[in-house]
Write a protein that holds these residues in place. Structure first.
Motif, PDB file in Angstrom:
ATOM      1  N   VAL A 280       0.877  -1.142  -0.159  1.00 40.54           N
ATOM      2  CA  VAL A 280       0.091  -0.072  -0.060  1.00 40.54           C
ATOM      3  C   VAL A 280       0.879   1.284   0.031  1.00 40.54           C
ATOM      4  CG1 VAL A 280      -1.670   1.373   1.436  1.00 40.54           C
ATOM      5  CG2 VAL A 280      -1.932  -1.223   1.261  1.00 40.54           C
ATOM      6  N   GLU A 281       2.049   1.293   0.828  1.00 40.92           N
ATOM      7  CA  GLU A 281       2.832   2.381   1.086  1.00 40.92           C
ATOM      8  C   GLU A 281       3.884   2.228  -0.098  1.00 40.92           C
ATOM      9  OE1 GLU A 281       4.993   5.570   1.104  1.00 40.92           O
ATOM     10  OE2 GLU A 281       3.368   5.088   2.925  1.00 40.92           O
ATOM     11  N   ARG A 282       3.919   3.105  -1.244  1.00 35.06           N
ATOM     12  CA  ARG A 282       4.869   3.360  -2.255  1.00 35.06           C
ATOM     13  C   ARG A 282       6.074   4.053  -2.114  1.00 35.06           C
ATOM     14  NH1 ARG A 282       4.983  -0.518  -4.050  1.00 35.06           N
ATOM     15  NH2 ARG A 282       6.001   0.057  -5.603  1.00 35.06           N
ATOM     16  N   GLY A 283       6.137   4.730  -1.013  1.00 37.26           N
ATOM     17  CA  GLY A 283       7.361   5.641  -1.026  1.00 37.26           C
ATOM     18  C   GLY A 283       8.451   4.857  -0.452  1.00 37.26           C
ATOM     19  N   GLN A 284       9.689   5.432  -0.718  1.00 34.66           N
ATOM     20  CA  GLN A 284      10.950   4.639  -0.416  1.00 34.66           C
ATOM     21  C   GLN A 284      11.283   4.717   0.843  1.00 34.66           C
ATOM     22  OE1 GLN A 284      13.933   5.545  -3.113  1.00 34.66           O
ATOM     23  NE2 GLN A 284      15.534   4.240  -2.371  1.00 34.66           N
ATOM     24  N   VAL A 285      11.689   3.871   1.548  1.00 30.74           N
ATOM     25  CA  VAL A 285      12.337   3.791   2.817  1.00 30.74           C
ATOM     26  C   VAL A 285      13.583   4.712   2.884  1.00 30.74           C
ATOM     27  CG1 VAL A 285      13.608   2.568   4.567  1.00 30.74           C
ATOM     28  CG2 VAL A 285      11.373   1.537   3.607  1.00 30.74           C
TER      29      VAL A 285
ATOM     30  N   GLN B 195      -0.964   6.835  12.026  1.00 30.04           N
ATOM     31  CA  GLN B 195      -2.160   6.404  11.162  1.00 30.04           C
ATOM     32  C   GLN B 195      -3.402   7.153  11.302  1.00 30.04           C
ATOM     33  OE1 GLN B 195      -2.939   2.283  10.636  1.00 30.04           O
ATOM     34  NE2 GLN B 195      -3.429   2.273   8.424  1.00 30.04           N
ATOM     35  N   GLU B 196      -3.619   7.375  12.588  1.00 28.90           N
ATOM     36  CA  GLU B 196      -4.943   7.897  13.132  1.00 28.90           C
ATOM     37  C   GLU B 196      -4.837   9.614  13.103  1.00 28.90           C
ATOM     38  OE1 GLU B 196      -5.153   3.991  14.382  1.00 28.90           O
ATOM     39  OE2 GLU B 196      -3.502   5.497  14.923  1.00 28.90           O
ATOM     40  N   SER B 197      -3.426   9.982  13.093  1.00 32.86           N
ATOM     41  CA  SER B 197      -3.377  11.190  13.268  1.00 32.86           C
ATOM     42  C   SER B 197      -3.410  12.280  11.830  1.00 32.86           C
ATOM     43  CB  SER B 197      -1.771  11.508  13.328  1.00 32.86           C
ATOM     44  OG  SER B 197      -1.181  12.627  12.943  1.00 32.86           O
ATOM     45  N   MET B 198      -4.022  13.387  12.158  1.00 36.67           N
ATOM     46  CA  MET B 198      -4.487  14.156  10.978  1.00 36.67           C
ATOM     47  C   MET B 198      -3.181  14.709  10.353  1.00 36.67           C
ATOM     48  SD  MET B 198      -7.532  13.731  10.591  1.00 36.67           S
ATOM     49  CE  MET B 198      -8.385  15.021   9.620  1.00 36.67           C
ATOM     50  N   THR B 199      -2.353  14.981  11.085  1.00 36.87           N
ATOM     51  CA  THR B 199      -0.942  15.382  10.508  1.00 36.87           C
ATOM     52  C   THR B 199      -0.223  14.276   9.711  1.00 36.87           C
ATOM     53  OG1 THR B 199      -0.671  16.737  12.616  1.00 36.87           O
ATOM     54  CG2 THR B 199       1.212  16.291  11.335  1.00 36.87           C
ATOM     55  N   HIS B 200       0.070  12.983  10.393  1.00 34.81           N
ATOM     56  CA  HIS B 200       0.896  12.306   9.537  1.00 34.81           C
ATOM     57  C   HIS B 200       0.082  11.289   8.618  1.00 34.81           C
ATOM     58  CE1 HIS B 200       4.318  13.010  12.284  1.00 34.81           C
ATOM     59  NE2 HIS B 200       3.570  12.729  13.324  1.00 34.81           N
ATOM     60  N   ARG B 201      -1.056  10.848   8.889  1.00 35.08           N
ATOM     61  CA  ARG B 201      -1.994  10.052   8.183  1.00 35.08           C
ATOM     62  C   ARG B 201      -1.186   8.637   7.529  1.00 35.08           C
ATOM     63  NH1 ARG B 201      -6.714  13.686   5.741  1.00 35.08           N
ATOM     64  NH2 ARG B 201      -6.691  14.992   7.341  1.00 35.08           N
ATOM     65  N   HIS B 202      -0.326   8.168   8.125  1.00 38.75           N
ATOM     66  CA  HIS B 202       0.366   7.113   7.666  1.00 38.75           C
ATOM     67  C   HIS B 202      -0.489   5.984   7.323  1.00 38.75           C
ATOM     68  CE1 HIS B 202       4.475   8.288   9.855  1.00 38.75           C
ATOM     69  NE2 HIS B 202       4.179   9.048   8.840  1.00 38.75           N
ATOM     70  N   LYS B 203       0.152   5.319   6.143  1.00 37.39           N
ATOM     71  CA  LYS B 203      -0.728   3.954   5.567  1.00 37.39           C
ATOM     72  C   LYS B 203      -0.487   2.938   6.440  1.00 37.39           C
ATOM     73  CE  LYS B 203      -0.351   6.164   1.214  1.00 37.39           C
ATOM     74  NZ  LYS B 203       0.780   6.373   0.335  1.00 37.39           N
TER      75      LYS B 203
ATOM     76  N   GLU C  46      11.692  10.618   8.630  1.00 40.71           N
ATOM     77  CA  GLU C  46      12.447  10.427   9.846  1.00 40.71           C
ATOM     78  C   GLU C  46      11.592  10.178  11.193  1.00 40.71           C
ATOM     79  OE1 GLU C  46      15.084  13.693  10.611  1.00 40.71           O
ATOM     80  OE2 GLU C  46      16.223  13.246   8.687  1.00 40.71           O
ATOM     81  N   HIS C  47      10.165  10.166  10.776  1.00 38.35           N
ATOM     82  CA  HIS C  47       9.099   9.806  11.806  1.00 38.35           C
ATOM     83  C   HIS C  47       9.643   8.623  12.838  1.00 38.35           C
ATOM     84  CE1 HIS C  47       5.292   9.343  13.945  1.00 38.35           C
ATOM     85  NE2 HIS C  47       5.662   8.034  13.823  1.00 38.35           N
TER      86      HIS C  47
ATOM     87  N   ALA D  80      12.656   7.494  13.330  1.00 35.23           N
ATOM     88  CA  ALA D  80      13.880   7.698  14.205  1.00 35.23           C
ATOM     89  C   ALA D  80      13.630   8.289  15.473  1.00 35.23           C
ATOM     90  CB  ALA D  80      14.856   8.644  13.444  1.00 35.23           C
ATOM     91  N   GLY D  81      12.313   9.029  15.712  1.00 35.86           N
ATOM     92  CA  GLY D  81      12.278   9.322  16.886  1.00 35.86           C
ATOM     93  C   GLY D  81      11.002   8.735  17.589  1.00 35.86           C
ATOM     94  N   CYS D  82      10.585   7.559  17.440  1.00 31.79           N
ATOM     95  CA  CYS D  82       9.551   7.003  17.698  1.00 31.79           C
ATOM     96  C   CYS D  82       9.891   5.483  18.342  1.00 31.79           C
ATOM     97  CB  CYS D  82       8.129   6.806  16.751  1.00 31.79           C
ATOM     98  SG  CYS D  82       6.852   6.215  17.331  1.00 31.79           S
ATOM     99  N   GLY D  83       9.850   5.312  19.580  1.00 35.21           N
ATOM    100  CA  GLY D  83      10.139   3.850  20.166  1.00 35.21           C
ATOM    101  C   GLY D  83       9.193   2.936  19.873  1.00 35.21           C
ATOM    102  N   ILE D  84       7.976   3.193  19.370  1.00 37.62           N
ATOM    103  CA  ILE D  84       6.686   2.175  19.123  1.00 37.62           C
ATOM    104  C   ILE D  84       7.129   1.919  17.547  1.00 37.62           C
ATOM    105  CG2 ILE D  84       4.405   2.004  18.735  1.00 37.62           C
ATOM    106  CD1 ILE D  84       3.982   3.713  21.092  1.00 37.62           C
ATOM    107  N   CYS D  85       7.367   2.734  16.778  1.00 32.89           N
ATOM    108  CA  CYS D  85       7.755   2.216  15.346  1.00 32.89           C
ATOM    109  C   CYS D  85       8.969   1.424  15.422  1.00 32.89           C
ATOM    110  CB  CYS D  85       8.004   3.356  14.599  1.00 32.89           C
ATOM    111  SG  CYS D  85       6.784   4.633  14.406  1.00 32.89           S
ATOM    112  N   ILE D  86       9.817   1.943  16.112  1.00 39.03           N
ATOM    113  CA  ILE D  86      11.350   1.175  16.013  1.00 39.03           C
ATOM    114  C   ILE D  86      10.817  -0.464  16.676  1.00 39.03           C
ATOM    115  CG2 ILE D  86      13.531   0.946  17.229  1.00 39.03           C
ATOM    116  CD1 ILE D  86      13.122   3.022  14.956  1.00 39.03           C
ATOM    117  N   ARG D  87      10.284  -0.365  17.830  1.00 35.94           N
ATOM    118  CA  ARG D  87      10.248  -1.848  18.524  1.00 35.94           C
ATOM    119  C   ARG D  87       9.351  -2.670  17.687  1.00 35.94           C
ATOM    120  NH1 ARG D  87       9.425   1.540  22.901  1.00 35.94           N
ATOM    121  NH2 ARG D  87       7.122   1.158  23.015  1.00 35.94           N
TER     122      ARG D  87
END
Length: 156
Positions: A45-50, A90-98, A107-108, A110-117
């Motif tokens: 679904v996400e097409r952006g490059q890491v 994903q629920e954030s009106m700012t980020h709207r991540h897929k 860089e989101h 990089a500063g988020c322990g939940i994403c990293i874990r």
């Protein structure tokens, strides 16, 4: 400031800075826009490059888990694309991540322990040969909090 101006004027006067030749489109034709970078996952679904994990090598700036987490996102995009990120981006009106994969296209993560874990757990399980459905269920069972929708919104 004046010295810098004089230096630039002297360089321009001597012709030391040659203008780079530019290609112009044929008359009546617009130049094609550059292609947006895409990840290697055709089904995602996400097409952006890491982002390049190397940019997170400096452990004076980033936690030591950041670079390996971005490496996992590059190695297993299809797996991370199945997982809901429970930091609520994903629920954030700012980020709207897929998906969780989206967190690693900026860089989101990089500063988020939940994403990293979540990514580190998914990568560890994937390295052990665990199927994506089981990885998705495991991450959900460990990170999901009340009010989150099920993560099974991935394509086919």
């Amino acid at each position: 400031m004046r010295a810098r101006f004089l230096l630039v004027a002297a360089v321009l006067a001597t012709g030391a800075l040659a203008a780079a030749p530019t290609k112009r489109p044929a008359p009546g034709k617009a130049a094609p826009p550059p292609a947006a970078p895409k990840n290697s996952c055709e089904k995602c679904v996400e097409r952006g490059q890491v982002l390049d994990p190397a940019r997170f090598s400096d452990t004076r700036i980033y936690e030591r888990e950041v670079k390996p987490a971005y490496e996992i996102a590059r190695k297993y995009p299809q797996t991370l694309d199945r997982i809901h990120c429970f930091c609520e981006c994903q629920e954030s009106m700012t980020h709207r991540h897929k998906t969780l994969l989206t967190c690693f296209t900026s860089e989101h993560a990089a500063g988020c322990g939940i994403c990293i874990r979540e990514a580190m757990l998914a990568g560890e399980l994937k390295d052990k040969g665990v199927p994506d459905d089981q990885i998705e269920n495991t991450v959900e069972s460990l990170f999901k909090t009340d009010g989150h929708r099920p993560t099974h919104a991935h394509p086919g």
